[in-house]
Every structure is written in structure tokens, then in C-alpha cells.
Design an enzyme around this catalytic site. Structure first.
Site, PDB file in Angstrom:
ATOM      1  N   SER A  76       4.329   6.215   2.919  1.00  0.00           N
ATOM      2  CA  SER A  76       4.476   4.065   2.778  1.00  0.00           C
ATOM      3  C   SER A  76       4.721   3.805   4.601  1.00  0.00           C
ATOM      4  O   SER A  76       4.911   3.145   4.858  1.00  0.00           O
ATOM      5  CB  SER A  76       4.913   3.464   1.721  1.00  0.00           C
ATOM      6  OG  SER A  76       6.474   4.399   1.132  1.00  0.00           O
ATOM      7  N   HIS A 127      -2.827   5.247   2.165  1.00  0.00           N
ATOM      8  CA  HIS A 127      -1.769   4.706   1.451  1.00  0.00           C
ATOM      9  C   HIS A 127      -2.159   3.148   0.134  1.00  0.00           C
ATOM     10  O   HIS A 127      -3.155   2.223   0.303  1.00  0.00           O
ATOM     11  CB  HIS A 127      -1.125   3.897   2.567  1.00  0.00           C
ATOM     12  CG  HIS A 127      -0.185   3.387   1.803  1.00  0.00           C
ATOM     13  ND1 HIS A 127       1.517   1.781   2.149  1.00  0.00           N
ATOM     14  CD2 HIS A 127       0.644   3.900   1.197  1.00  0.00           C
ATOM     15  CE1 HIS A 127       1.734   2.053   1.264  1.00  0.00           C
ATOM     16  NE2 HIS A 127       2.107   2.980   0.124  1.00  0.00           N
ATOM     17  N   GLU A 160      -5.345   1.407   2.702  1.00  0.00           N
ATOM     18  CA  GLU A 160      -4.706   1.099   3.549  1.00  0.00           C
ATOM     19  C   GLU A 160      -5.687   2.138   4.329  1.00  0.00           C
ATOM     20  O   GLU A 160      -4.733   3.829   3.180  1.00  0.00           O
ATOM     21  CB  GLU A 160      -3.395   0.644   4.254  1.00  0.00           C
ATOM     22  CG  GLU A 160      -2.652   0.146   3.387  1.00  0.00           C
ATOM     23  CD  GLU A 160      -1.285  -0.365   3.993  1.00  0.00           C
ATOM     24  OE1 GLU A 160      -1.106  -1.790   4.732  1.00  0.00           O
ATOM     25  OE2 GLU A 160      -0.608   0.087   3.807  1.00  0.00           O
ATOM     26  N   ASN A 179       3.313  -2.661   3.985  1.00  0.00           N
ATOM     27  CA  ASN A 179       5.081  -2.321   4.109  1.00  0.00           C
ATOM     28  C   ASN A 179       5.876  -3.440   4.930  1.00  0.00           C
ATOM     29  O   ASN A 179       7.386  -3.874   4.692  1.00  0.00           O
ATOM     30  CB  ASN A 179       5.348  -0.777   3.574  1.00  0.00           C
ATOM     31  CG  ASN A 179       5.623  -0.776   1.843  1.00  0.00           C
ATOM     32  OD1 ASN A 179       5.415  -1.602   1.256  1.00  0.00           O
ATOM     33  ND2 ASN A 179       5.143   0.640   2.015  1.00  0.00           N
TER      34      ASN A 179
HETATM   35  N1  3HC Z   1      -3.850   1.126 -16.563  1.00  0.00           N
HETATM   36  C1  3HC Z   1      -4.445   1.006 -17.439  1.00  0.00           C
HETATM   37  N2  3HC Z   1      -3.331  -0.188 -17.752  1.00  0.00           N
HETATM   38  C2  3HC Z   1      -2.083  -0.875 -17.190  1.00  0.00           C
HETATM   39  C3  3HC Z   1      -1.750  -0.474 -16.285  1.00  0.00           C
HETATM   40  C4  3HC Z   1      -2.536   1.347 -15.434  1.00  0.00           C
HETATM   41  N3  3HC Z   1      -1.626   1.751 -14.411  1.00  0.00           N
HETATM   42  N4  3HC Z   1      -0.401  -1.327 -15.774  1.00  0.00           N
HETATM   43  C5  3HC Z   1      -0.940  -1.783 -16.731  1.00  0.00           C
HETATM   44  N5  3HC Z   1      -1.715  -2.090 -17.285  1.00  0.00           N
HETATM   45  C6  3HC Z   1      -2.153  -3.168 -18.190  1.00  0.00           C
HETATM   46  C7  3HC Z   1      -1.007  -3.554 -19.016  1.00  0.00           C
HETATM   47  O1  3HC Z   1      -0.832  -2.968 -20.298  1.00  0.00           O
HETATM   48  C8  3HC Z   1      -1.677  -4.764 -19.701  1.00  0.00           C
HETATM   49  O2  3HC Z   1      -2.085  -4.558 -21.126  1.00  0.00           O
HETATM   50  P1  3HC Z   1      -2.694  -5.584 -22.151  1.00  0.00           P
HETATM   51  O3  3HC Z   1      -2.961  -7.372 -21.080  1.00  0.00           O
HETATM   52  O4  3HC Z   1      -3.527  -5.493 -23.200  1.00  0.00           O
HETATM   53  O5  3HC Z   1      -1.145  -6.055 -22.199  1.00  0.00           O
HETATM   54  C9  3HC Z   1      -2.508  -5.486 -18.533  1.00  0.00           C
HETATM   55  O6  3HC Z   1      -2.739  -3.589 -17.844  1.00  0.00           O
HETATM   56  C10 3HC Z   1      -1.889  -6.252 -17.803  1.00  0.00           C
HETATM   57  O7  3HC Z   1      -0.123  -6.060 -17.212  1.00  0.00           O
HETATM   58  P2  3HC Z   1       0.904  -7.035 -18.526  1.00  0.00           P
HETATM   59  O8  3HC Z   1       1.192  -7.953 -18.739  1.00  0.00           O
HETATM   60  O9  3HC Z   1       1.870  -6.148 -18.392  1.00  0.00           O
HETATM   61  O10 3HC Z   1       1.141  -7.847 -16.942  1.00  0.00           O
HETATM   62  P3  3HC Z   1      -0.011  -8.122 -14.575  1.00  0.00           P
HETATM   63  O11 3HC Z   1      -1.100  -9.360 -15.841  1.00  0.00           O
HETATM   64  O12 3HC Z   1       1.715  -8.859 -14.731  1.00  0.00           O
HETATM   65  O13 3HC Z   1      -0.248  -6.875 -14.922  1.00  0.00           O
HETATM   66  C11 3HC Z   1       0.465  -5.923 -12.613  1.00  0.00           C
HETATM   67  C12 3HC Z   1      -0.058  -6.084 -14.176  1.00  0.00           C
HETATM   68  C13 3HC Z   1      -1.254  -5.724 -12.109  1.00  0.00           C
HETATM   69  C14 3HC Z   1       1.190  -4.810 -12.319  1.00  0.00           C
HETATM   70  C15 3HC Z   1       1.078  -7.175 -12.336  1.00  0.00           C
HETATM   71  O14 3HC Z   1       2.139  -7.567 -12.472  1.00  0.00           O
HETATM   72  C16 3HC Z   1       1.003  -7.393 -10.644  1.00  0.00           C
HETATM   73  O15 3HC Z   1       0.242  -7.131  -9.344  1.00  0.00           O
HETATM   74  N6  3HC Z   1       2.248  -6.658  -9.623  1.00  0.00           N
HETATM   75  C17 3HC Z   1       2.314  -6.824  -8.704  1.00  0.00           C
HETATM   76  C18 3HC Z   1       2.211  -5.749  -8.304  1.00  0.00           C
HETATM   77  C19 3HC Z   1       2.292  -4.686  -6.803  1.00  0.00           C
HETATM   78  O16 3HC Z   1       2.331  -5.472  -5.908  1.00  0.00           O
HETATM   79  N7  3HC Z   1       2.421  -3.481  -6.671  1.00  0.00           N
HETATM   80  C20 3HC Z   1       1.999  -3.296  -4.667  1.00  0.00           C
HETATM   81  C21 3HC Z   1       3.377  -2.556  -5.238  1.00  0.00           C
HETATM   82  S1  3HC Z   1       4.558  -1.736  -2.865  1.00  0.00           S
HETATM   83  C22 3HC Z   1       3.528  -0.359  -2.997  1.00  0.00           C
HETATM   84  O17 3HC Z   1       3.423   0.269  -4.194  1.00  0.00           O
HETATM   85  C23 3HC Z   1       3.698   0.690  -1.544  1.00  0.00           C
HETATM   86  C24 3HC Z   1       4.842   1.214  -1.751  1.00  0.00           C
HETATM   87  O18 3HC Z   1       4.280   2.321  -0.769  1.00  0.00           O
HETATM   88  C25 3HC Z   1       5.761   0.587  -2.297  1.00  0.00           C
END
Ligand code: 3HC
Length: 295
Positions: A119, A140, A152, A190
């Protein structure tokens, strides 16, 4: 040469997610870890994620079995010697990444593409550790990989257009939306996300508002799915610390400077969800409670 076999180096949070999406897209996927226990742990996460998709009717039980059959765990780097594309997802340590690519460079066929999920490190530096800099590219992904649509695709000053185009098409074949970016530390996401997360940590340090209210502010005020402190726990405090250190070393601007609180949490082992405590305490994972950080 068509991509059929994929290698994934690392089966942690990101590696297992990447392996899952590769296998789900029909690629035979070799996943390499240093310890079989880490493979078991990563595969258990994949199992859980696929089960969730079955429950939601996104895939059938039969498809789940097929996906699982495409995943092969191994502790040997040599098992990846026939792969057409290898994605490294190891810790953000250039020495470790370069050692792996350098070894694989000697045993893989000429056409094999080496991709990095880094990243913040630069792809050109990894390319220099191989005899095929034109075939080294950035790929990425975002956490949680099975859900996040973006990938990315990073072209370094040495990546050939052919390698870039092939990797971009591969990203699409995984059902992702690829974007093209230059090989600058942090790429697009990032570059913008890290100063935002650092800003949230400084707000905690300065007592601007409570942990919960900072998160609530950004969720309800800006429509973000998670507040920045929840996101930090999700990505990992240790991971964010490393990224901030690398980006600060690259740009030397205060927006990437590691806040003392981030360093202290990293050193104290408050790494977020993965360690059970970060800005929140996950003793009851469904009911995280803000941590008392003595501020
Ligand atoms: N596989 C399958 N299902 C999954 C899962 C996975 N890996 N992770 C979560 N789920 C499911 C949950 O179990 C949940 O199921 P349910 O509806 O039956 O309870 C459903 O997805 C929705 O999850 P949540 O209810 O927990 O909540 P959200 O609606 O908020 O969705 C999320 C979860 C998609 C993670 C959302 O919160 C989100 O988009 N968050 C932001 C994540 C983000 O910004 N990621 C980028 C980080 S930066 C990065 O990665 C780069 C690195 O270099 C740092």
C-alpha cells in the site's frame, strides 16, 4: 500467455481475501504461508466468508465447494513455480518482499508476472530485485477484499504496457473495478486516506471529541460507512503505523507524520480488531466499547 494459475504469498487478512476472490473467479490458486497453522487460519476465514455468500444466495453450496477446491495451501515457495501471476501480500518490509521475488524470479518461467499488494512501498524498488522489471506491477486490494470493489493497478517506471494491461484485465476478471495509478507511495487511496486517519488520531490526542463522537461525526456528517477510528481498528493499528512511517519517509510532510498516540498504541499491542483492542475493545465483537486511553 493466459493467466490460469495464480500464486498468493501470505494468507493473513488481505492474502486470504485475495486468494478467495482469485479462486472465486475460477483461477487455481496456490497460497503460501510460512506456517501451516496460518494457512488453516486464513482458510477458516475464507470458509466463513463463502458461507455468508451462500446464506445470502450470492453463490450456491456447489459453487462454494468448487471455489474451495481451487485453493491449495503450501509452505513452500517452490510450489508456486508454475504460476502465471504471483501476488505478494506479505508484511510491508521491502527486504522480505525483495527476497521472495528474487527467489521466485529464478524458478518461475519468463512470462510470470509478479504483483505486489503493497500500500505504500514503491513497485520500482521490488522490480529492481528481479531480472524481469517489465513484469513487476502493483495490484492493491482493499479490506474486506471479497466485498470492496476497487483494485489499484500500479505501473512503475519499468512496468511494460503489456504487463500493465494484462494485470488490469486480470483485476476486471475478479469482478473488481480497477483504476490505473502511478507508482507513488500510497497510490491514490492511501495518499488521501492516511492523512484523514492521522487527523482523526490527532483529534483524539487533542481531546476534540470522544472516540465514538469522532466516528459518529464522519459517518453521519459525511456518509462514510465506518468512522475513521473504527476503520483504523479494522485496517490494523500496526499496519497503519507502518504505512504512515513509509509515507512520511517518502514525502517528509507533516500530513504523514505518525502521531505519538499511533506509535504508543502500536507498541502497546493495541492493534485493533485483530488483537481484540484498539480504539475500541472487542471483547464482545458485536458490541465494541470505546477504550479508555487515559486522555
Ligand atoms: N465476506 C463476506 N461477507 C462479509 C465479509 C467478508 N469478508 N465482511 C463482512 N461481511 C458481511 C457481514 O457479515 C454482514 O453480513 P450481514 O448483513 O448478514 O450481517 C455484511 O457483510 C455487511 O457488513 P456489516 O453489517 O458489518 O456492515 P456494513 O454494511 O458496514 O458493511 C463494510 C461492511 C463493507 C466493511 C463497510 O463497513 C465498509 O465499506 N467499510 C469501509 C471499509 C474500507 O474503507 N476499507 C478500505 C480500507 S483501506 C485498505 O484496505 C487499504 C490498505 O492499504 C490500508
Amino acid at each position: 500467455m493466459e493467466i490460469k494459475k495464480v500464486g498468493v504469498l501470505g494468507c493473513g487478512l488481505m492474502g486470504s481475501g485475495i486468494a478467495q476472490v482469485c479462486a472465486s473467479a475460477g483461477y487455481t490458486t496456490y497460497v503460501r504461508e510460512i506456517d501451516p497453522k496460518l494457512i488453516d487460519k486464513g482458510f477458516a476465514g475464507i470458509e466463513k466468508s463463502l458461507e455468508k455468500f451462500v446464506e445470502k444466495g450470492k453463490i450456491t453450496a456447489q459453487q462454494k465447494t468448487e471455489i474451495r477446491s481451487k485453493l491449495i495451501g503450501t509452505t513452500s515457495l517452490d510450489s508456486l513455480k508454475d504460476c502465471d501471476l504471483i501476488i505478494e501480500v506479505v508484511v510491508e518490509d521491502i527486504k522480505i518482499k525483495n527476497e521472495m521475488f528474487s527467489y521466485l524470479d529464478k524458478i518461475c518461467p519468463e512470462h510470470t508476472i509478479f504483483a505486489s499488494n503493497t500500500s505504500s512501498l514503491t513497485i520500482a524498488e521490488m522490480a529492481a530485485a528481479t531480472s524481469r522489471p517489465d513484469k513487476v506491477v502493483g495490484l492493491h486490494f482493499f479490506n474486506p477484499v471479497p466485498l470492496m470493489k476497487l483494485v489499484e493497478v500500479v505501473r512503475s517506471i519499468r512496468t511494460s504496457k503489456e504487463t500493465f494491461d494484462k494485470t488490469f484485465a486480470f483485476g476486471k476478471s475478479l469482478g473488481k473495478e480497477p483504476i490505473a495509478t502511478k507508482d507513488n507511495s500510497g497510490f491514490v487511496v492511501n495518499l488521501l486516506l492516511v492523512p484523514y486517519l492521522i487527523g482523526a488520531i490527532r483529534a483524539v490526542e487533542n481531546g476534540v471529541a470522544s472516540i465514538e463522537d469522532i466516528d459518529k461525526g464522519m459517518m453521519l456528517g459525511c456518509g462514510y460507512p465506518m468512522g475513521p477510528l473504527t476503520l483504523l481498528d479494522f485496517v490494523g493499528i500496526d499496519t497503519t503505523y507502518k504505512i504512515a512511517e513509509i509515507m512520511f519517509a517518502e514525502y517528509k510532510t507533516t500530513e504523514y507524520a505518525c502521531p505519538p498516540l499511533l506509535k504508543k498504541m502500536h507498541l502497546a499491542g493495541l492493534h485493533g480488531r485483530k488483537s481484540g483492542k484498539g480504539f475500541y475493545d472487542y471483547t464482545d465483537p458485536k458490541n465494541p466499547v470505546p477504550m479508555d486511553l487515559g486522555i
